[in-house]
Design an enzyme around this catalytic site. Structure first.
Site, mmCIF file in Angstrom:
data_model
loop_
_atom_site.group_PDB
_atom_site.id
_atom_site.type_symbol
_atom_site.label_atom_id
_atom_site.label_comp_id
_atom_site.label_asym_id
_atom_site.label_seq_id
_atom_site.Cartn_x
_atom_site.Cartn_y
_atom_site.Cartn_z
ATOM 1 N N HIS A 370 69.296 33.605 82.045
ATOM 2 C CA HIS A 370 68.062 34.400 82.220
ATOM 3 C C HIS A 370 67.955 35.574 81.271
ATOM 4 O O HIS A 370 67.159 36.480 81.532
ATOM 5 C CB HIS A 370 67.974 34.957 83.641
ATOM 6 C CG HIS A 370 67.823 33.936 84.704
ATOM 7 N ND1 HIS A 370 66.599 33.531 85.186
ATOM 8 C CD2 HIS A 370 68.743 33.220 85.379
ATOM 9 C CE1 HIS A 370 66.772 32.620 86.130
ATOM 10 N NE2 HIS A 370 68.077 32.418 86.268
ATOM 11 N N LYS A 562 56.900 46.214 86.710
ATOM 12 C CA LYS A 562 58.123 45.454 86.447
ATOM 13 C C LYS A 562 59.261 46.465 86.403
ATOM 14 O O LYS A 562 59.016 47.670 86.427
ATOM 15 C CB LYS A 562 58.026 44.695 85.123
ATOM 16 C CG LYS A 562 57.551 45.559 83.938
ATOM 17 C CD LYS A 562 57.505 44.793 82.637
ATOM 18 C CE LYS A 562 56.295 43.899 82.494
ATOM 19 N NZ LYS A 562 56.617 42.493 82.380
ATOM 20 N N ARG A 563 60.520 45.970 86.347
ATOM 21 C CA ARG A 563 61.621 46.921 86.201
ATOM 22 C C ARG A 563 61.392 47.788 84.961
ATOM 23 O O ARG A 563 60.795 47.341 83.981
ATOM 24 C CB ARG A 563 62.953 46.160 86.076
ATOM 25 C CG ARG A 563 63.428 45.541 87.374
ATOM 26 C CD ARG A 563 63.666 46.574 88.464
ATOM 27 N NE ARG A 563 64.821 47.394 88.185
ATOM 28 C CZ ARG A 563 66.022 47.218 88.722
ATOM 29 N NH1 ARG A 563 66.230 46.248 89.601
ATOM 30 N NH2 ARG A 563 67.024 48.013 88.423
ATOM 31 N N LYS A 568 61.234 46.469 77.721
ATOM 32 C CA LYS A 568 59.919 46.133 78.281
ATOM 33 C C LYS A 568 58.839 47.110 77.802
ATOM 34 O O LYS A 568 57.656 46.895 77.981
ATOM 35 C CB LYS A 568 59.977 46.103 79.811
ATOM 36 C CG LYS A 568 60.911 45.020 80.357
ATOM 37 C CD LYS A 568 60.960 45.057 81.872
ATOM 38 C CE LYS A 568 62.032 44.160 82.475
ATOM 39 N NZ LYS A 568 61.645 42.733 82.558
ATOM 40 N N THR A 670 57.860 36.644 84.829
ATOM 41 C CA THR A 670 57.136 35.864 85.840
ATOM 42 C C THR A 670 55.972 36.686 86.378
ATOM 43 O O THR A 670 55.008 36.121 86.891
ATOM 44 C CB THR A 670 58.070 35.451 86.998
ATOM 45 O OG1 THR A 670 58.865 36.593 87.351
ATOM 46 C CG2 THR A 670 58.976 34.303 86.602
ATOM 47 N N LYS A 674 52.042 35.808 87.585
ATOM 48 C CA LYS A 674 51.404 36.259 88.831
ATOM 49 C C LYS A 674 50.080 36.953 88.515
ATOM 50 O O LYS A 674 49.064 36.718 89.176
ATOM 51 C CB LYS A 674 52.337 37.203 89.601
ATOM 52 C CG LYS A 674 53.571 36.496 90.130
ATOM 53 C CD LYS A 674 54.660 37.475 90.589
ATOM 54 C CE LYS A 674 55.998 36.757 90.654
ATOM 55 N NZ LYS A 674 57.142 37.670 90.684
HETATM 56 C C1 F58 Z 1 64.974 38.034 84.556
HETATM 57 N N1 F58 Z 1 66.307 38.525 84.711
HETATM 58 C C2 F58 Z 1 64.516 38.044 83.113
HETATM 59 N N2 F58 Z 1 67.940 39.613 85.896
HETATM 60 O O1 F58 Z 1 64.646 39.339 82.562
HETATM 61 C C3 F58 Z 1 63.067 37.590 83.067
HETATM 62 O O2 F58 Z 1 62.623 37.491 81.755
HETATM 63 C C4 F58 Z 1 62.939 36.236 83.765
HETATM 64 O O3 F58 Z 1 61.598 35.888 83.909
HETATM 65 C C5 F58 Z 1 63.560 36.276 85.150
HETATM 66 O O4 F58 Z 1 64.892 36.719 85.070
HETATM 67 C C6 F58 Z 1 63.547 34.927 85.826
HETATM 68 O O5 F58 Z 1 64.060 33.948 84.983
HETATM 69 C C7 F58 Z 1 66.622 39.251 85.796
HETATM 70 O O6 F58 Z 1 65.794 39.513 86.643
HETATM 71 C C8 F58 Z 1 68.450 40.355 86.884
HETATM 72 O O7 F58 Z 1 67.759 40.974 87.655
HETATM 73 C C9 F58 Z 1 69.968 40.371 87.006
HETATM 74 C C10 F58 Z 1 70.378 40.774 88.381
HETATM 75 C C11 F58 Z 1 71.871 40.885 88.519
HETATM 76 C C12 F58 Z 1 72.510 41.757 87.481
HETATM 77 C C13 F58 Z 1 72.094 41.394 86.090
HETATM 78 C C14 F58 Z 1 70.585 41.220 85.932
#
Ligand code: F58
Length: 824
Positions: A370, A562-563, A568, A670, A674
């Site tokens: 991811h 978003k985060r 970003k 994502t 949405k």
């Molecule tokens: C996200 N990763 C990607 N990681 O940044 C985003 O582009 C993608 O759409 C999404 O995954 C789904 O595929 C992400 O959300 C985390 O939150 C992890 C959580 C645990 C620690 C490391 C990051």
């Protein structure tokens, strides 16, 4: 026969879905589950009563679902292993799936209660950081809707993602006590408990058959206890399971020490055990190695694999066929230790020979990556790994030894290849590379958008992809149209269903395209605009009550939620807001499309620059929103504590969706989907799934700006100089100067210095390089918005053409191309 007769005469009070039946059941639950009579029940009691009423109606499908998994060994079951499941509020989604929202609304109205208020009351289980955890939840919804038998395995954190408060403009983190009241959607499963070992030492022992076996003597053993949450598919017939593990002490007290009077050390073990699943790590990126986190990962992985082996065994099937019972998907590398754990269980515990075990293992797992940020690839320092999982380190070494032998044999011409492919990073200090372990142990590896999968092969996992070309593939992410359209946007959903019926809810790709023909229909456009206005009023109300910010529903709602992360580029958005503000101040009579710029998102608690960005947004809001010169034509709002629930209000209200990450950094995104299926038009870079979204909606229906991935790489190779971008761009220079000099920090010139210095001297994410192109593109968007018919057409075409971004399509692809599981 007797039961049948009763159904005909009087329906079962626990499954009756008529208005009257629901009314009786709610009252019954109100009294018997909460201990309150109608007169003195509070909102929370009504919520509990309604939740139990809905849960009763899910139980039949739930029990059948479990039985199907445990009894039908012919159908391969999907096990989705994820450290996070960001499932969001459950009540509304479950009523929608069962089709009982309207009778329930009427039943409650007859009791003087408002269903929406009760739904809004539900605390949200924040068991995830962001996109990755929410994707897992969308996938569970799609698996159940498509009738694919599946178990989601994860962790039941006692404290989920922190609650974000904004105090004087800055983020403050508060504990998320989501279990303060009992969570009605889970069933604790006393029968499903497994022991999980940690630490200690290994030694060799001769087994009764004369073979040598490794024995692991752990330092500690904890119990993993299952808590099951039902995941009911659309239509209510199929129900899958989300099984979350909670850590518990094996023995509550060590009585020998207790008796010796050492009270504190006697409870120490209990405290340690329960700490393991206490709290979710709130860092979305980059990765941080913490011992407790490895303990969390191992606990849920080990318990899940033991559970699967138990199910497989109960089917009476031989161990060598484990991979025909389960297809295990690793959601990123957080569960990747499963590769070593399955080997340990098969070889050490069940006595299988290594080669057979390896063949079973590599036919069982598949891995989804991811991220594109190299620093976010998970790696564990060897000493830490050895301390927590001594036996697994030996197994990793053995997997690596055999793997590197094959590497050297296949590529004698490249003596450095083994170093690059190794599961162990030999730099000092040494690390276990979890992405390498996951790749070597899996039969398929996928990225989450077309561009991401290409970049994985080219850059991030380039050597592995060259060695295992057949493993690498792409499955573009999707989102569930049930929660992210039908549930969160009833106004637009009704508008859509009036034209094309309701089948789009579970056949999104096939049906939603039928809206295309109404894109220019004035009646339909008017209904579409009315729905959007309703949603904007809903968000306006929220902003007013929680932020005391007055938004104008007629303004262009321009949203980035978003985060918060530098890649970003929320700060690019802020710079743009400042430039617009300056234009308005300089020229108050200018033709200006009113805008409400809305931000939301959490920063990792230790991520200093992300927190500066939040403060900057709030400080800019303070100045802009109170300046009579802009007279309400520009408003800025930061919505605190962005989560699934607030997302359900925010996405439907957006006109313009900000997807402005630096090209080559966002794996997929994502939120972009949405927003899109709720009728927002995207302004974005060629990053992640934006690329495919743009191809689907047509370039004329997407506001594109910014450098491409290749251009970014070229700029960086040539030596990027951020300051060079200030020379030709006085608006940008002015905005940065204002931030630096204290215009947006109540005169405190030092306040945003770290952020400004970073942009001027480093700017890793090329904010300054993309600024001019972003401003131009924003101007184009504003001009288009000024023509409501043209804008509405774009909005309708966006929704109509985004059918492929349903998670149902993603899951079908996983079923066909990766899991080899039949799907309709
Ligand atoms: C996200 N990763 C990607 N990681 O940044 C985003 O582009 C993608 O759409 C999404 O995954 C789904 O595929 C992400 O959300 C985390 O939150 C992890 C959580 C645990 C620690 C490391 C990051």
């Amino acid at each position: 026969m007797a039961a049948k007769r009763r159904t005909a005469a009087s329906p079962d009070p626990r499954t009756d879905c008529s208005r009257e039946g629901l009314r009786k059941a709610v009252l019954d639950n109100l009294f018997y589950a909460t201990g309150h009579a109608q007169e003195n029940a509070a909102r929370g009691d009504w919520y509990t009563a309604v939740a139990y009423t809905v849960r009763d109606r899910m139980l039949k499908a739930w029990v059948q679902g479990i039985e199907r998994i445990a009894a039908d060994g012919d159908v391969r079951c999907v096990a989705y292993l994820s450290a996070e499941f960001l499932i969001g509020p459950q009540l509304g989604a479950n009523m929608l799936a069962l089709g009982i929202t309207e009778p329930m609304r009427e039943a409650l109205a007859s009791l003087g209660q408002d269903l929406d208020a009760i739904v809004f009351h539900e605390p949200e289980p924040g068991l995830g950081n962001g996109g990755l955890g929410r994707l897992a939840a969308c996938f569970m919804d799609s698996l159940a809707t498509l009738g694919v038998p599946a178990i989601g395995y994860g962790i039941r954190y006692e404290f989920g993602m922190f609650r974000q408060a904004i105090e004087d403009g800055a983020q403050v983190e508060l504990a998320d006590k989501w279990l303060r009241r009992p969570f009605p959607w889970e069933l604790p499963r006393g029968g499903q408990q497994y022991e999980v070992r940690l630490g200690g030492k290994t030694h060799m022992e001769t087994a009764p058959d004369g073979t040598l076996r490794v024995q692991w003597t752990p330092a500690k053993t904890v119990t993993a206890c299952a808590h099951d949450i039902p995941v009911v598919g659309h239509g209510g017939t199929h129900c899958n399971l989300l099984r979350l593990w909670r850590a518990e002490a094996v023995e509550a007290f060590d009585f020998s020490t207790f008796n010796a009077g050492e009270y504190f050390s006697s409870v120490h073990d209990k405290i340690f055990s329960e700490t393991i699943t206490k709290v979710l790590y709130p860092n979305d990126d980059p990765y941080q190695g913490k011992q407790l986190r490895l303990g969390q990962q191992y606990l849920f992985v080990s318990a899940s694999l033991q559970d699967m082996l138990h199910i497989h065994h109960s089917l009476g099937k031989p161990l060598e066929t484990f991979h025909t019972t389960f297809a295990i998907q690793l959601n990123d590398t957080h569960p990747a230790v499963a590769v070593a754990e399955l080997m340990r269980l098969l070889v050490d515990v069940h006595g299988m020979d290594w080669d057979t075990a390896w063949s079973v293992t590599t036919q069982t797992f598949a891995y989804t990556n991811h991220t594109l940020l190299p620093e976010a690839l998970e790696k564990w320092p060897l000493p830490l790994f050895a301390e927590v999982l001594p036996r697994h380190l030996e197994i990793v070494y053995e997997i690596n030894r055999r793997f590197l032998e094959s590497v050297t044999a296949a590529h004698p011409e490249d003596p450095d290849l083994a170093r690059r492919l190794s599961l162990i990073d030999e730099t000092s200090p040494r690390f276990v590379r979890m992405a390498h372990l996951a790749t070597v142990g899996s039969k398929a590896v996928n990225g989450v958008a077309a561009l991401h999968s290409e970049l994985l092969k080219r850059d991030v996992l380039g050597d592995l992809a060259a060695f295992f070309p057949e493993k690498f593939t792409n499955v573009t992410n999707g989102v569930t149209p049930r929660r992210w359209l039908a549930l969160c946007n009833p106004a637009l959903a009704a508008c859509i269903s009036n034209r094309i019926g309701t089948r789009w809810q579970d056949h999104f790709e096939e049906e939603i395209i039928r809206l295309e023909e109404f894109a220019d229909d004035p009646d339909f456009q008017a209904q579409w605009q009315a729905a959007k206005l309703t949603n904007k009023q809903r968000l306006t109300h929220l902003a007013k009550t929680i932020l005391r910010v007055e938004l104008d529903p007629a303004a262009l709602f321009d949203v980035q939620v978003k985060r918060i992360h530098e890649y970003k580029r929320q700060h690019l958005n802020v710079l743009r807001v400042i430039a617009l503000y300056n234009r308005l101040r300089r020229n108050p009579g200018m033709d200006f499309v009113p805008r409400a710029v809305i931000f939301g998102g959490k920063a990792a608690p230790a991520y200093y620059l992300a927190k500066q960005i939040i403060l900057l947004v709030n400080r800019v809001a303070e100045v802009v929103n109170t300046d009579p010169a802009v007279a309400g034509r520009l408003r800025v709002a930061f919505v605190p504590n962005f989560n699934v629930r607030s997302g359900q209000v925010i996405y439907p209200a957006a006109d313009l969706s900000q997807q402005i990450s630096l090209a080559g950094k966002e794996a997929s995104g994502t939120g972009n989907m949405k927003f899109g299926i709720n009728g927002a038009v995207t302004i974005g870079t060629l990053d992640g799934a934006n690329v495919e979204m743009r191809a689907c909606v047509g370039e004329e229906n997407f506001f594109l700006f910014g450098l491409t991935t290749d251009e970014v790489q070229a700029v960086q190779r040539a030596g990027y100089s951020p300051a060079a971008h200030l020379e030709g761009n006085p608006e940008l220079a002015e905005a940065l100067d204002q931030i630096r000099s204290g215009v947006f920090s109540r005169g405190d010139a030092g306040c945003f210095r770290p952020l400004v210095d970073n942009l001027l001297h480093r700017d890793e994410y090329l904010v300054l390089a993309d600024f001019a192109s972003y401003m131009d593109c924003q101007d184009r968007a504003a001009r288009t918005y000024a023509d409501p018919a043209a804008w509405t057409r774009m909005s309708i075409l966006n929704v109509a053409r985004l059918g492929m971004f349903s998670s149902d399509r993603s899951i079908r692809e996983y079923c066909r191309n990766i899991w080899n599981v039949p799907v309709e």
